[in-house]
Design a protein around this motif. Structure first.
Motif, PDB file in Angstrom:
ATOM      1  N   PRO A   1       0.813  -1.222   0.000  1.00  0.00           N
ATOM      2  CA  PRO A   1       0.000   0.000   0.000  1.00  0.00           C
ATOM      3  C   PRO A   1       0.844   1.270   0.000  1.00  0.00           C
ATOM      4  O   PRO A   1       0.442   2.281  -0.579  1.00  0.00           O
ATOM      5  N   VAL A   2       2.010   1.219   0.639  1.00  0.00           N
ATOM      6  CA  VAL A   2       2.874   2.396   0.680  1.00  0.00           C
ATOM      7  C   VAL A   2       3.304   2.803  -0.720  1.00  0.00           C
ATOM      8  O   VAL A   2       3.404   3.995  -1.041  1.00  0.00           O
ATOM      9  N   GLN A   3       3.546   1.821  -1.580  1.00  0.00           N
ATOM     10  CA  GLN A   3       3.926   2.130  -2.952  1.00  0.00           C
ATOM     11  C   GLN A   3       2.798   2.804  -3.722  1.00  0.00           C
ATOM     12  O   GLN A   3       3.043   3.510  -4.697  1.00  0.00           O
ATOM     13  N   VAL A   4       1.571   2.559  -3.299  1.00  0.00           N
ATOM     14  CA  VAL A   4       0.419   3.165  -3.968  1.00  0.00           C
ATOM     15  C   VAL A   4       0.253   4.618  -3.550  1.00  0.00           C
ATOM     16  O   VAL A   4      -0.062   5.481  -4.372  1.00  0.00           O
ATOM     17  N   THR A   5       0.462   4.899  -2.282  1.00  0.00           N
ATOM     18  CA  THR A   5       0.222   6.249  -1.773  1.00  0.00           C
ATOM     19  C   THR A   5       1.428   7.163  -1.918  1.00  0.00           C
ATOM     20  O   THR A   5       1.267   8.387  -1.908  1.00  0.00           O
TER      21      THR A   5
ATOM     22  N   THR B   1       1.285   3.135 -12.903  1.00  0.00           N
ATOM     23  CA  THR B   1       1.289   1.691 -13.132  1.00  0.00           C
ATOM     24  C   THR B   1       1.068   0.936 -11.835  1.00  0.00           C
ATOM     25  O   THR B   1       0.234   0.019 -11.752  1.00  0.00           O
ATOM     26  N   VAL B   2       1.803   1.311 -10.802  1.00  0.00           N
ATOM     27  CA  VAL B   2       1.655   0.662  -9.498  1.00  0.00           C
ATOM     28  C   VAL B   2       0.231   0.847  -8.981  1.00  0.00           C
ATOM     29  O   VAL B   2      -0.396  -0.094  -8.476  1.00  0.00           O
ATOM     30  N   ARG B   3      -0.289   2.055  -9.145  1.00  0.00           N
ATOM     31  CA  ARG B   3      -1.642   2.349  -8.669  1.00  0.00           C
ATOM     32  C   ARG B   3      -2.677   1.503  -9.421  1.00  0.00           C
ATOM     33  O   ARG B   3      -3.574   0.907  -8.811  1.00  0.00           O
ATOM     34  N   HIS B   4      -2.550   1.448 -10.739  1.00  0.00           N
ATOM     35  CA  HIS B   4      -3.501   0.665 -11.533  1.00  0.00           C
ATOM     36  C   HIS B   4      -3.447  -0.815 -11.173  1.00  0.00           C
ATOM     37  O   HIS B   4      -4.486  -1.475 -11.063  1.00  0.00           O
ATOM     38  N   LEU B   5      -2.260  -1.356 -11.018  1.00  0.00           N
ATOM     39  CA  LEU B   5      -2.114  -2.774 -10.690  1.00  0.00           C
ATOM     40  C   LEU B   5      -2.728  -3.083  -9.322  1.00  0.00           C
ATOM     41  O   LEU B   5      -3.521  -4.022  -9.178  1.00  0.00           O
ATOM     42  N   TYR B   6      -2.358  -2.308  -8.320  1.00  0.00           N
ATOM     43  CA  TYR B   6      -2.774  -2.616  -6.952  1.00  0.00           C
ATOM     44  C   TYR B   6      -4.275  -2.395  -6.760  1.00  0.00           C
ATOM     45  O   TYR B   6      -4.978  -3.251  -6.193  1.00  0.00           O
ATOM     46  N   LEU B   7      -4.784  -1.270  -7.242  1.00  0.00           N
ATOM     47  CA  LEU B   7      -6.209  -0.997  -7.076  1.00  0.00           C
ATOM     48  C   LEU B   7      -7.061  -1.972  -7.874  1.00  0.00           C
ATOM     49  O   LEU B   7      -8.144  -2.371  -7.435  1.00  0.00           O
ATOM     50  N   SER B   8      -6.575  -2.392  -9.043  1.00  0.00           N
ATOM     51  CA  SER B   8      -7.304  -3.392  -9.820  1.00  0.00           C
ATOM     52  C   SER B   8      -7.371  -4.712  -9.062  1.00  0.00           C
ATOM     53  O   SER B   8      -8.414  -5.386  -9.052  1.00  0.00           O
ATOM     54  N   ALA B   9      -6.280  -5.092  -8.433  1.00  0.00           N
ATOM     55  CA  ALA B   9      -6.267  -6.339  -7.668  1.00  0.00           C
ATOM     56  C   ALA B   9      -7.250  -6.273  -6.504  1.00  0.00           C
ATOM     57  O   ALA B   9      -7.940  -7.253  -6.192  1.00  0.00           O
ATOM     58  N   LEU B  10      -7.323  -5.125  -5.840  1.00  0.00           N
ATOM     59  CA  LEU B  10      -8.307  -4.964  -4.764  1.00  0.00           C
ATOM     60  C   LEU B  10      -9.726  -5.076  -5.310  1.00  0.00           C
ATOM     61  O   LEU B  10     -10.603  -5.665  -4.676  1.00  0.00           O
ATOM     62  N   ARG B  11      -9.955  -4.506  -6.485  1.00  0.00           N
ATOM     63  CA  ARG B  11     -11.276  -4.607  -7.113  1.00  0.00           C
ATOM     64  C   ARG B  11     -11.639  -6.063  -7.383  1.00  0.00           C
ATOM     65  O   ARG B  11     -12.761  -6.497  -7.084  1.00  0.00           O
TER      66      ARG B  11
ATOM     67  N   ASP C   1     -10.747  -8.633  -5.908  1.00  0.00           N
ATOM     68  CA  ASP C   1     -11.011  -9.322  -4.648  1.00  0.00           C
ATOM     69  C   ASP C   1     -12.227  -8.749  -3.915  1.00  0.00           C
ATOM     70  O   ASP C   1     -12.526  -9.177  -2.799  1.00  0.00           O
ATOM     71  N   PHE C   2     -12.910  -7.759  -4.503  1.00  0.00           N
ATOM     72  CA  PHE C   2     -14.085  -7.114  -3.905  1.00  0.00           C
ATOM     73  C   PHE C   2     -13.746  -6.443  -2.569  1.00  0.00           C
ATOM     74  O   PHE C   2     -14.615  -6.337  -1.690  1.00  0.00           O
ATOM     75  N   ARG C   3     -12.543  -5.958  -2.429  1.00  0.00           N
ATOM     76  CA  ARG C   3     -12.122  -5.348  -1.162  1.00  0.00           C
ATOM     77  C   ARG C   3     -12.413  -3.846  -1.214  1.00  0.00           C
ATOM     78  O   ARG C   3     -11.516  -3.000  -1.248  1.00  0.00           O
ATOM     79  N   CYS C   4     -13.698  -3.530  -1.214  1.00  0.00           N
ATOM     80  CA  CYS C   4     -14.140  -2.146  -1.420  1.00  0.00           C
ATOM     81  C   CYS C   4     -13.698  -1.186  -0.315  1.00  0.00           C
ATOM     82  O   CYS C   4     -13.194  -0.093  -0.612  1.00  0.00           O
ATOM     83  N   PRO C   5     -13.884  -1.522   0.974  1.00  0.00           N
ATOM     84  CA  PRO C   5     -13.447  -0.575   2.016  1.00  0.00           C
ATOM     85  C   PRO C   5     -11.943  -0.303   1.962  1.00  0.00           C
ATOM     86  O   PRO C   5     -11.515   0.840   2.155  1.00  0.00           O
ATOM     87  N   THR C   6     -11.149  -1.339   1.694  1.00  0.00           N
ATOM     88  CA  THR C   6      -9.700  -1.157   1.622  1.00  0.00           C
ATOM     89  C   THR C   6      -9.323  -0.274   0.444  1.00  0.00           C
ATOM     90  O   THR C   6      -8.473   0.617   0.557  1.00  0.00           O
ATOM     91  N   LEU C   7      -9.979  -0.499  -0.711  1.00  0.00           N
ATOM     92  CA  LEU C   7      -9.705   0.310  -1.893  1.00  0.00           C
ATOM     93  C   LEU C   7     -10.075   1.771  -1.629  1.00  0.00           C
ATOM     94  O   LEU C   7      -9.301   2.690  -1.949  1.00  0.00           O
ATOM     95  N   GLN C   8     -11.232   1.990  -1.040  1.00  0.00           N
ATOM     96  CA  GLN C   8     -11.655   3.354  -0.727  1.00  0.00           C
ATOM     97  C   GLN C   8     -10.653   4.040   0.201  1.00  0.00           C
ATOM     98  O   GLN C   8     -10.226   5.171  -0.054  1.00  0.00           O
ATOM     99  N   ALA C   9     -10.292   3.361   1.277  1.00  0.00           N
ATOM    100  CA  ALA C   9      -9.384   3.951   2.260  1.00  0.00           C
ATOM    101  C   ALA C   9      -8.023   4.270   1.643  1.00  0.00           C
ATOM    102  O   ALA C   9      -7.428   5.313   1.942  1.00  0.00           O
ATOM    103  N   LEU C  10      -7.553   3.409   0.755  1.00  0.00           N
ATOM    104  CA  LEU C  10      -6.238   3.614   0.165  1.00  0.00           C
ATOM    105  C   LEU C  10      -6.231   4.860  -0.727  1.00  0.00           C
ATOM    106  O   LEU C  10      -5.302   5.668  -0.667  1.00  0.00           O
TER     107      LEU C  10
ATOM    108  N   TYR D   1      -8.988   6.270 -14.808  1.00  0.00           N
ATOM    109  CA  TYR D   1      -9.185   4.875 -14.430  1.00  0.00           C
ATOM    110  C   TYR D   1      -9.079   4.694 -12.917  1.00  0.00           C
ATOM    111  O   TYR D   1      -9.864   3.946 -12.320  1.00  0.00           O
ATOM    112  N   SER D   2      -8.126   5.379 -12.287  1.00  0.00           N
ATOM    113  CA  SER D   2      -8.001   5.293 -10.829  1.00  0.00           C
ATOM    114  C   SER D   2      -9.254   5.845 -10.151  1.00  0.00           C
ATOM    115  O   SER D   2      -9.728   5.300  -9.149  1.00  0.00           O
ATOM    116  N   ARG D   3      -9.806   6.917 -10.697  1.00  0.00           N
ATOM    117  CA  ARG D   3     -11.044   7.465 -10.125  1.00  0.00           C
ATOM    118  C   ARG D   3     -12.220   6.523 -10.353  1.00  0.00           C
ATOM    119  O   ARG D   3     -13.131   6.439  -9.526  1.00  0.00           O
ATOM    120  N   ALA D   4     -12.202   5.803 -11.479  1.00  0.00           N
ATOM    121  CA  ALA D   4     -13.241   4.798 -11.702  1.00  0.00           C
ATOM    122  C   ALA D   4     -13.143   3.688 -10.656  1.00  0.00           C
ATOM    123  O   ALA D   4     -14.171   3.198 -10.157  1.00  0.00           O
TER     124      ALA D   4
END
Length: 261
Positions: free
Chosen positions: A72-76, A87-97, A99-108, A123-126
């Motif tokens: 997560p640190v690499q994302v923020t 690239t890091v943001r797209h990869l990590y947030l897509s993986a959270l999507r 996995d349906f990890r909505c609260p974690t994705l929102q918080a990040l 795309y990140s805002r999507a």
């Protein structure tokens, strides 16, 4: 291997970048290599989304989620350059999507610095909208509308928003909004099995069971051979539609004689 940086051959270069990223999902270095390839191409956010979403999905399907390779640190935190950061943001947030990890994705996303939030790509805002929509948070609809203004008919972005509307069961007119979104020009051929799958779920929620069955049957017909996991989801949706339709048909008979159940 150095990828070409400008057209002609740009589409092929992007396919090559994706092929290199997905060739060995167990290799810990593939996200770095993908970032380098996209940096060499000076890829825009739409091109990055096309490659990163598929790469994250392939890695997850192979049992090597990018969530285990990045942090997560690499994302923020800001990366060495804007393309690598994205690239890091797209990869990590897509993986959270996935996995349906909505609260974690929102918080990040909400942990990003203010300057990064203001300049967040479409795309990140999507993906952020997905996290909100998936939790049936009404502010997700506002973010979705903002994304649609920027994204136009970019199919990958529209798929993320469709996914959020499909997951959020308590959104105001969520099913109707899903049907409207699935009718956008990007999906005009009407042959995308995932779009048809999402439509079928929305039609079931609206009580349009025959239309839902028609949509899910078209989805099954257009699904590529051998896609076992998605096929199981489609068959499950078909069973849900049939069960809901049968229950709906039985309800009038059960209420006859003043004995509602």
């Amino acid at each position: 291997m150095t990828l070409p940086v400008r057209r002609p051959g740009r589409a092929l270069a992007l396919l090559t970048a994706k092929a290199r990223a997905t060739a060995d999902p167990s290799a810990v270095s593939w996200p770095d290599r993908l970032a380098q390839d996209l940096r060499n191409l000076d890829a825009d956010w739409r091109e990055s989304a096309e490659v990163c979403a598929d790469a994250a999905w392939t890695a997850r399907a192979a049992g090597h989620s990018v969530l285990g390779l990045l942090s997560p640190v690499q994302v923020t935190a800001a990366g060495p350059d804007p393309v690598t950061t994205r690239t890091v943001r797209h990869l990590y947030l897509s993986a959270l999507r996935f996995d349906f990890r909505c609260p974690t994705l929102q918080a990040l996303v909400e942990q990003l610095p203010e300057t990064a939030l203001r300049s967040l790509d479409g795309y990140s805002r999507a993906l952020y909208a997905f996290a909100l929509l998936g939790q049936s948070r009404p502010e997700g609809l506002t973010v979705m509308d903002e994304v649609l203004t920027e994204a136009g008919e970019h199919a990958k972005t529209l798929h993320v928003l469709l996914h959020g509307l499909w997951l959020g069961q308590d959104l105001d007119q969520g099913a109707e909004r899903l049907l409207d979104l699935s009718a956008r020009p990007a999906f005009a051929p009407g042959a995308d099995p995932i779009v048809l799958f999402r439509r079928a779920g929305a039609l079931r929620r609206l009580g349009r069971y025959d239309d839902g069955l028609a949509a899910i049957d078209r989805s099954l017909d257009h699904l590529p051979p051998g896609d076992i996991a998605v096929h199981a989801d489609l068959v499950r949706e078909r069973s849900l539609i049939c069960a809901a339709r049968d229950l709906h048909r039985q309800l009038p008979a059960r209420t006859l004689g003043g004995t509602p159940t």
